[in-house]
Structures are given as C-alpha cells and as structure tokens.
Design an enzyme around this catalytic site. Structure first.
Site, PDB file in Angstrom:
ATOM      1  CG  ASN A 199      70.197 141.690  25.186  1.00 19.80           C
ATOM      2  OD1 ASN A 199      69.832 141.663  24.383  1.00 19.80           O
ATOM      3  ND2 ASN A 199      69.727 141.508  26.597  1.00 19.80           N
ATOM      4  CB  VAL A 240      78.228 141.561  24.435  1.00 25.00           C
ATOM      5  CG1 VAL A 240      77.415 140.717  24.077  1.00 25.00           C
ATOM      6  CG2 VAL A 240      79.013 142.363  23.391  1.00 25.00           C
ATOM      7  CB  CYS A 241      74.414 141.399  28.736  1.00 24.90           C
ATOM      8  SG  CYS A 241      73.499 140.464  29.811  1.00 24.90           S
ATOM      9  CG  LEU A 242      75.322 136.255  24.059  1.00 23.57           C
ATOM     10  CD1 LEU A 242      73.832 135.974  23.705  1.00 23.57           C
ATOM     11  CD2 LEU A 242      76.462 136.148  22.911  1.00 23.57           C
TER      12      LEU A 242
END
Length: 157
Positions: free
Chosen positions: A85, A92-94
């Site tokens: 992620n 950051v992919c969140l």
C-alpha cells in the site's frame, strides 16, 4: 496560507508535544529563515513489536494543503518502502488519507501515524499501490516477511 490550517496545525503540534505514542516522531520542518513550517512535517513511525517491521524506524513526510483540515495531508515515506500500500513514489495509500473515502477533518496527526503503523503489518490487499510488494505478499508470505525484516534492519535507528 489559510489561517484555519495554521491554527489547527499549531494545536496539533501542541497536543503532540504533550502526548504522543512512544517511538513516534512528528516535527514541523524549518523554513530557510529558521521559522517553523507547519505545512511540512518530518515524521517517523516505529515498526510494531512482534511483527517483521519491529526494529525499524520509517521516515515519513506529511504535507498539508491550505484547505487542511478539509483535505487530508499527503503522507510519503522517504525513502519509499517495500509495501503493498505504498506507491513507488513513497506515497501511502490509506482510506483515511483520501478525501473521497474515509478522511474526516477531526482525524489527528497522531491517529494518522498510528493508522499507518497498523497498515504496515496489515496491508489492504483490496487497494494495492505497488505491484511487486503486492504480488510477493499474496504469493510468497515467507519471502515477503524476509524482505520486510531486511528493510526494518536497514532503517533501524
């Protein structure tokens, strides 16, 4: 620069200095003239005990836009991490960092950093951002954890 953003970030800094999780770092950067830049923070997230991430301290830049807290900060590992992620750029992919997903203006810097620490050991395979890490995580967990441990060792303080 937005007065609302700066006011909120000054509050965040004060709250962080008073109480923050052990081992975490979150500090506004300095401008060339020595003044504090509340829109750009240098952070560090420790790897969680009992996980392959343990022992590492992972540096992250948090960049705020003028419309913060209406919009989330951009969080970017520097250097980028091997993780399903984390985009190759380090971003950051969140979901809590995405305006059209789970971002809410009440979310604090502390909550963001704790959420990212949680994500490190519990990737969201429904939302991959890095093909190599995603593939290895799904197909060969032993190899994945070996690479994570090597990364934690490389970034130990």
């Amino acid at each position: 620069m937005s007065g609302i953003a700066l006011s909120r970030l000054a509050q965040e800094r004060k709250a962080w200095r008073k109480d923050h999780p052990f081992g975490f770092v979150a500090v506004p950067t300095k401008n060339p003239d020595g003044t504090m830049n509340l829109m750009n923070w240098e952070c560090a997230i420790p790897g969680k005990k009992g996980t392959p991430w343990e022992g590492g301290l992972f540096k992250l830049r948090m960049l705020f836009k003028d419309d913060y807290p209406s919009s989330p900060p951009k969080c970017k590992f520097e250097p980028p991490l091997f993780h399903p992620n984390v985009y190759p750029s380090g971003t950051v992919c969140l979901s809590i960092l995405e305006e059209d997903k789970d971002w809410r203006p009440a979310i604090t810097i502390k909550q963001i950093l704790l959420g990212i620490q949680e994500l490190l050991n519990e990737p969201n395979i429904q939302d991959p951002a890095q093909a190599e890490a995603y593939t290895i995580y799904c197909q060969n967990r032993v190899e994945y954890e070996k690479r994570v441990r090597a990364q934690a060792k490389k970034f130990s303080p």
